[in-house]
Scaffold this motif. Structure first.
Motif, PDB file in Angstrom:
ATOM      1  N   MET A  10       2.018   7.720   8.994  1.00  0.00           N
ATOM      2  CA  MET A  10       0.703   7.245   8.522  1.00  0.00           C
ATOM      3  C   MET A  10       0.112   6.360   9.582  1.00  0.00           C
ATOM      4  O   MET A  10       0.814   5.519  10.153  1.00  0.00           O
ATOM      5  CB  MET A  10       0.899   6.397   7.262  1.00  0.00           C
ATOM      6  CG  MET A  10       0.667   7.154   6.003  1.00  0.00           C
ATOM      7  SD  MET A  10       0.637   6.014   4.601  1.00  0.00           S
ATOM      8  CE  MET A  10      -1.055   5.462   4.624  1.00  0.00           C
TER       9      MET A  10
ATOM     10  N   ASP B 185      -5.809   6.182   8.661  1.00  0.00           N
ATOM     11  CA  ASP B 185      -5.652   6.747   7.307  1.00  0.00           C
ATOM     12  C   ASP B 185      -6.115   5.752   6.238  1.00  0.00           C
ATOM     13  O   ASP B 185      -6.500   6.163   5.139  1.00  0.00           O
ATOM     14  CB  ASP B 185      -4.180   7.111   7.039  1.00  0.00           C
ATOM     15  CG  ASP B 185      -3.723   8.299   7.867  1.00  0.00           C
ATOM     16  OD1 ASP B 185      -4.570   9.148   8.192  1.00  0.00           O
ATOM     17  OD2 ASP B 185      -2.526   8.363   8.214  1.00  0.00           O
TER      18      ASP B 185
ATOM     19  N   TRP C 208      -5.650   7.227   0.708  1.00  0.00           N
ATOM     20  CA  TRP C 208      -4.507   6.839   1.537  1.00  0.00           C
ATOM     21  C   TRP C 208      -3.262   6.575   0.697  1.00  0.00           C
ATOM     22  O   TRP C 208      -2.138   6.804   1.146  1.00  0.00           O
ATOM     23  CB  TRP C 208      -4.830   5.645   2.453  1.00  0.00           C
ATOM     24  CG  TRP C 208      -4.953   4.299   1.788  1.00  0.00           C
ATOM     25  CD1 TRP C 208      -6.108   3.703   1.373  1.00  0.00           C
ATOM     26  CD2 TRP C 208      -3.893   3.374   1.475  1.00  0.00           C
ATOM     27  NE1 TRP C 208      -5.838   2.479   0.811  1.00  0.00           N
ATOM     28  CE2 TRP C 208      -4.482   2.250   0.861  1.00  0.00           C
ATOM     29  CE3 TRP C 208      -2.503   3.387   1.632  1.00  0.00           C
ATOM     30  CZ2 TRP C 208      -3.745   1.151   0.421  1.00  0.00           C
ATOM     31  CZ3 TRP C 208      -1.761   2.288   1.195  1.00  0.00           C
ATOM     32  CH2 TRP C 208      -2.379   1.197   0.593  1.00  0.00           C
TER      33      TRP C 208
ATOM     34  N   ASP D 150      -2.214   8.240  -1.825  1.00  0.00           N
ATOM     35  CA  ASP D 150      -1.494   9.496  -2.100  1.00  0.00           C
ATOM     36  C   ASP D 150      -0.590   9.838  -0.930  1.00  0.00           C
ATOM     37  O   ASP D 150       0.561  10.249  -1.100  1.00  0.00           O
ATOM     38  CB  ASP D 150      -2.480  10.663  -2.308  1.00  0.00           C
ATOM     39  CG  ASP D 150      -3.361  10.440  -3.513  1.00  0.00           C
ATOM     40  OD1 ASP D 150      -2.977   9.600  -4.360  1.00  0.00           O
ATOM     41  OD2 ASP D 150      -4.433  11.073  -3.593  1.00  0.00           O
ATOM     42  N   LYS D 151      -1.148   9.672   0.264  1.00  0.00           N
ATOM     43  CA  LYS D 151      -0.377   9.953   1.475  1.00  0.00           C
ATOM     44  C   LYS D 151       0.834   9.008   1.562  1.00  0.00           C
ATOM     45  O   LYS D 151       1.953   9.414   1.882  1.00  0.00           O
ATOM     46  CB  LYS D 151      -1.291   9.753   2.691  1.00  0.00           C
ATOM     47  CG  LYS D 151      -0.800  10.453   3.898  1.00  0.00           C
ATOM     48  CD  LYS D 151      -1.845  10.542   4.989  1.00  0.00           C
ATOM     49  CE  LYS D 151      -1.153  11.188   6.185  1.00  0.00           C
ATOM     50  NZ  LYS D 151      -2.010  11.493   7.269  1.00  0.00           N
ATOM     51  N   TYR D 152       0.561   7.755   1.222  1.00  0.00           N
ATOM     52  CA  TYR D 152       1.630   6.757   1.228  1.00  0.00           C
ATOM     53  C   TYR D 152       2.747   7.169   0.256  1.00  0.00           C
ATOM     54  O   TYR D 152       3.927   7.166   0.606  1.00  0.00           O
ATOM     55  CB  TYR D 152       1.080   5.370   0.824  1.00  0.00           C
ATOM     56  CG  TYR D 152       2.193   4.401   0.533  1.00  0.00           C
ATOM     57  CD1 TYR D 152       2.811   3.697   1.573  1.00  0.00           C
ATOM     58  CD2 TYR D 152       2.710   4.252  -0.751  1.00  0.00           C
ATOM     59  CE1 TYR D 152       3.887   2.866   1.327  1.00  0.00           C
ATOM     60  CE2 TYR D 152       3.790   3.423  -1.006  1.00  0.00           C
ATOM     61  CZ  TYR D 152       4.371   2.733   0.040  1.00  0.00           C
ATOM     62  OH  TYR D 152       5.449   1.936  -0.197  1.00  0.00           O
TER      63      TYR D 152
END
Ligand code: GDP
Ligand code: IMO
Ligand code: MG
Length: 423
Positions: A146, A150, A156, A158-160
């Motif tokens: 990440m 981002d 962000w 969700d990515k985390y």
């Protein structure tokens, strides 16, 4: 306008923070190019001692902008603490500190993975600072990481979540006892992210490119030291980034033909914190004296630093790999009082004398060969000019300049900004 570099030539803690602070008055921009909060850069001035981890060491000067480059890994939790510690100085952080969108983020689970990996290694552990450096750079090169940019996206988190969940399953793989409360860690992380988002994010390679075109003077600040470089260091007892000069090109987006001076910083002796081979390490009273007088405790972890004589074989190698143009010798004051000093000028390597830095410097392969020189008695810490230095220190400097074929342009005689002799 060329970009100058400043980097450590040994195993870190050479005094990079002090010298960047001293040199900042000559620059418009100070840009960190690699590493993360594993670094601890100490600055002393006006009776204050300050340790920086991720923030470049030019932050206390009004004339310079500080850039955290794309090659750096940022832990929002530690970054927040650094920012909080700076509050009392009333610095205009928003206009003085810019962060690269391409810098990678250290997640709480990266720190846990670092701890799990080290615990699983037992005696073979790297001696990591446990700041999550290795796992974060692994995710960077594995193309899973990440980045600061981002955080500008609405999703962000969700990515985390996806990355943190994956890390949790990896932690389980290690089969070590690791107690943690990820919810708590995530609350702290989100607070850090909120503070980080108040800062100015930039496309730092473009910013630095335009700055060069405008004739701005840029100093790139390295972290760790050349012998901790992922390629050229004492692998696997290294950090996870390129600490050497080439790391400034990839860590900032500066083209190799735009590099100007390369300032190489070294201590008049050698220290190392963490595990790994160290041919000139001392286990006797001399080593203890260096540690005590030099106050050799890690600026980040507080661990005692291992101490030993200056290793010219290793130093020559670092000068070579980095293309050092100017050397800066730190902590000569710590050696005051030694009747004789030893300098390692060659290695006995598997029974043969060699003068280059070999593939493997483990003790079963390498024993140092020393040249003895006279020491100095004088207290250097009050000295302010070159002509006050004792003759034996001048001989020590001459010897090193001849061997390394690079001039020593700064001799540092104490931790304070003012205890700096220019030659
Ligand atoms: P860095 O990581 O390279 O910035 O170095 P550190 O800050 O981790 O460690 C260097 C330590 O030596 C710090 O405590 C500095 O304040 C101190 N220091 C720097 N230069 C000198 C010097 O010339 N003499 C003495 N006695 N201490 C110094
Ligand atoms: P500065 O910038 C000294 C060492 C650690 C360990 C190895 C790997 O202050 O000079 P890591 O946390 O990167 O996985 O640790 O590298 N190390 C340092 N030693 N100074 C540093 O930074 C260091 N950063 C990492 O002790 O042996
Ligand atoms: Mg340090």
């Amino acid at each position: 306008m060329a970009v100058d570099l400043l980097l450590g030539l040994q195993w870190g803690d050479e005094g990079k923070g002090k010298i960047v602070d001293v040199l900042t008055k000559n620059y418009d921009i100070i840009a960190r190019f690699q590493g993360g909060p594993n670094a601890g850069h100490t600055l002393e001035f006006d009776g204050i001692k300050h340790v920086l981890h991720t923030i470049p060491s030019g932050i206390f000067h009004d004339n310079a902008v500080n850039v955290v480059g794309n090659g750096v890994v940022i832990d929002p939790v530690i970054f927040k603490k650094e920012l909080d510690n700076l509050k009392k100085f009333n610095l205009d952080i928003k206009s003085k500190l810019f962060i690269s969108r391409k810098a990678h983020l250290i997640l709480p689970t990266h720190r846990l993975l670092d701890a799990a990996s080290e615990a699983s290694k037992g005696k073979a552990k790297i001696g990591s600072t446990l700041k999550g450096i290795g796992p974060t750079y692994m995710d960077k090169t594995g193309r899973n990481g990440m980045r600061v940019g981002d955080l500008e996206l609405d999703n962000w988190q969700d990515k985390y979540r996806a990355l943190a969940d994956k890390h949790e399953s990896m932690i389980a793989y290690y089969d070590v006892d690791l107690e943690y409360d990820l919810k708590e860690l995530e609350i702290e992380f989100c607070k850090g992210v909120e503070d980080l988002k108040k800062l100015t994010f930039i496309d730092s390679e473009e910013y630095l490119f335009q700055a060069q075109r405008e004739g701005k003077k840029i100093l790139a600040e390295g972290a760790q030291g050349s012998l901790l470089d992922i390629d050229f260091g004492t692998y696997p007892f290294v950090t996870s980034s390129n600490t050497t000069a080439a790391g400034a090109c990839t860590g900032l987006g500066v083209a190799p033909n735009k590099i100007g001076k390369v300032f190489g910083i070294f201590k008049a002796y050698t220290t190392r914190v963490g595990s790994g081979p160290f041919p000139t390490e001392l286990f006797d009273e001399d080593g203890k004296t260096m540690a005590r007088v030099g106050n050799e405790f890690g600026a980040t972890t507080g661990r005692p630093r291992r101490c030993g004589w200056l290793d010219l074989v290793a130093l020559k190698y670092a000068v070579q790999v980095n293309g050092v143009t100017d050397l800066m010798m730190m902590k000569g004051d710590v050696l005051s009082g030694f009747k004789t000093l030893k300098i390692c000028t060659a290695y006995n390597y598997q029974g043969k004398e060699i003068s280059h830095f070999p593939y493997n410097i483990e003790p079963e392969n390498v024993t140092p060969i020393y040249t003895e020189v006279a020491g100095w008695e004088d207290d250097l810490t009050k000295m302010s000019s070159d002509n006050q230095l004792p003759a034996t220190l001048n001989s020590y400097i001459d010897f090193l300049e001849k061997e390394l074929e690079v001039p020593i342009t700064i001799v540092s005689v104490g931790p304070d900004r003012t205890q700096t002799i220019h030659r």
